[in-house]
Design a protein around this motif. Structure first.
Motif, PDB file in Angstrom:
ATOM      1  N   GLU A   1       0.861  -0.877  -0.225  1.00  0.00           N
ATOM      2  CA  GLU A   1       0.093   0.068   0.114  1.00  0.00           C
ATOM      3  C   GLU A   1       0.634   1.189   0.000  1.00  0.00           C
ATOM      4  O   GLU A   1       0.574   2.376  -0.826  1.00  0.00           O
ATOM      5  N   LEU A   2       2.003   1.352   0.661  1.00  0.00           N
ATOM      6  CA  LEU A   2       2.911   2.400   0.687  1.00  0.00           C
ATOM      7  C   LEU A   2       3.422   2.572  -0.800  1.00  0.00           C
ATOM      8  O   LEU A   2       3.587   3.710  -1.064  1.00  0.00           O
ATOM      9  N   LYS A   3       3.880   1.677  -1.371  1.00  0.00           N
ATOM     10  CA  LYS A   3       4.477   1.540  -2.547  1.00  0.00           C
ATOM     11  C   LYS A   3       3.325   2.259  -3.594  1.00  0.00           C
ATOM     12  O   LYS A   3       3.828   3.189  -4.345  1.00  0.00           O
ATOM     13  N   TYR A   4       1.981   1.798  -3.715  1.00  0.00           N
ATOM     14  CA  TYR A   4       1.092   2.109  -4.633  1.00  0.00           C
ATOM     15  C   TYR A   4       0.930   3.733  -4.202  1.00  0.00           C
ATOM     16  O   TYR A   4       0.680   4.671  -5.172  1.00  0.00           O
ATOM     17  N   ASN A   5       0.937   4.182  -2.936  1.00  0.00           N
ATOM     18  CA  ASN A   5       0.853   5.622  -2.609  1.00  0.00           C
ATOM     19  C   ASN A   5       1.923   6.349  -3.000  1.00  0.00           C
ATOM     20  O   ASN A   5       1.887   7.487  -3.627  1.00  0.00           O
ATOM     21  N   GLU A   6       3.094   5.752  -2.861  1.00  0.00           N
ATOM     22  CA  GLU A   6       4.298   6.549  -3.072  1.00  0.00           C
ATOM     23  C   GLU A   6       4.554   6.774  -4.569  1.00  0.00           C
ATOM     24  O   GLU A   6       4.870   8.114  -4.782  1.00  0.00           O
ATOM     25  N   HIS A   7       3.968   5.979  -5.325  1.00  0.00           N
ATOM     26  CA  HIS A   7       4.051   6.139  -6.849  1.00  0.00           C
ATOM     27  C   HIS A   7       2.713   6.795  -7.526  1.00  0.00           C
ATOM     28  O   HIS A   7       2.589   6.871  -8.597  1.00  0.00           O
ATOM     29  N   GLY A   8       1.935   7.387  -6.637  1.00  0.00           N
ATOM     30  CA  GLY A   8       0.644   7.919  -7.156  1.00  0.00           C
ATOM     31  C   GLY A   8      -0.313   7.126  -7.744  1.00  0.00           C
ATOM     32  O   GLY A   8      -1.182   7.663  -8.394  1.00  0.00           O
ATOM     33  N   ILE A   9      -0.091   5.795  -7.569  1.00  0.00           N
ATOM     34  CA  ILE A   9      -1.144   4.816  -8.349  1.00  0.00           C
ATOM     35  C   ILE A   9      -2.685   4.867  -7.780  1.00  0.00           C
ATOM     36  O   ILE A   9      -3.532   4.683  -8.424  1.00  0.00           O
ATOM     37  N   ILE A  10      -2.590   5.127  -6.401  1.00  0.00           N
ATOM     38  CA  ILE A  10      -3.960   5.025  -5.653  1.00  0.00           C
ATOM     39  C   ILE A  10      -4.717   6.408  -6.352  1.00  0.00           C
ATOM     40  O   ILE A  10      -5.988   6.240  -6.621  1.00  0.00           O
ATOM     41  N   SER A  11      -4.152   7.318  -6.518  1.00  0.00           N
ATOM     42  CA  SER A  11      -4.835   8.588  -7.013  1.00  0.00           C
ATOM     43  C   SER A  11      -5.157   8.816  -8.610  1.00  0.00           C
ATOM     44  O   SER A  11      -6.074   9.141  -8.989  1.00  0.00           O
TER      45      SER A  11
END
Length: 217
Positions: free
Chosen positions: A37-47
């Motif tokens: 989850e941190l990785k997805y957020n770090e790379h802006g994939i969540i947004s």
């Protein structure tokens, strides 16, 4: 009566403990899930691509020997061929698999994103080769000078069989892949959030011109 009450209280206490334990284990994410989850957020994939991070990781290995690992950098030549993928799946259920690039033609100017690199539906379990291909696999082809692109692979559990409306795209067809939105597509087919995922980064290398020559339209 006293013995009976004591027995009931003890039994009730055990049930309460079991419920509390079940609740605690259900809400506490594993360290691996938290890291993802941190990785997805770090790379802006969540947004930019999805609303919520998948709880499981898709295992991805290419014929070249490289693997996806939540944001590692790979070269287009290394990922030119369709990979072997697997995730935790129920063989009695159907799944959708999608590889998408939100950074077309670049992350700074994603006017053509998302670009649909691979889309397979009605997959029994994680047996991708038995699914229905809507967009044949196309490896990474970021334009020269466009920087690093995010290539996001997602698996969704389907509520039922999907009846495609569009004509399938072969791996040599580029038209019909731009301006895709996996979140919008998932919402349309009531897929919910992805149950598994992975992603990698890639930028131009000398294989990209070779890839472009394979496109017929």
């Amino acid at each position: 009566m006293l013995v009976g009450r004591s027995f009931l209280l003890t039994r009730s206490a055990k049930i309460l403990l079991k419920r509390n334990f079940a609740s605690a284990t259900a809400t506490v994410a594993s360290p691996k899930t938290k890291m993802a989850e941190l990785k997805y957020n770090e790379h802006g994939i969540i947004s930019d691509v999805i609303k919520a991070a998948p709880l499981d990781v898709i295992h991805v290995k290419y014929p070249s020997g490289v693997q996806q690992n939540l944001g590692n950098e790979l070269k287009p030549r290394q990922v030119k061929d369709q990979p072997e993928v697997s995730w935790k799946a129920d063989d009695k259920e159907l799944y959708t698999l999608c590889l998408t690039d939100p950074d077309a033609p670049s992350r700074e100017n994603p006017k053509n994103g998302e670009w649909k690199h691979w889309l397979v539906v009605n997959i029994p379990g994680s047996k991708v080769k038995e699914g229905q291909v809507l967009a044949g696999y196309v490896g990474s082809g970021p334009p020269e000078g466009s920087g690093k692109h995010r290539y996001v692979l997602l698996a969704y559990k389907q509520p039922g069989k999907i009846s495609p409306e569009d004509k399938p795209l072969t791996s040599s067809q580029a038209d019909g892949r731009a301006h895709f939105r996996i979140q919008k597509w998932a919402d349309k087919h009531k897929l919910g959030d992805p149950i598994a995922g992975n992603f990698y980064l890639a930028e131009w290398d000398d294989y990209v011109p070779e890839l472009y020559k394979t496109f017929s339209g």
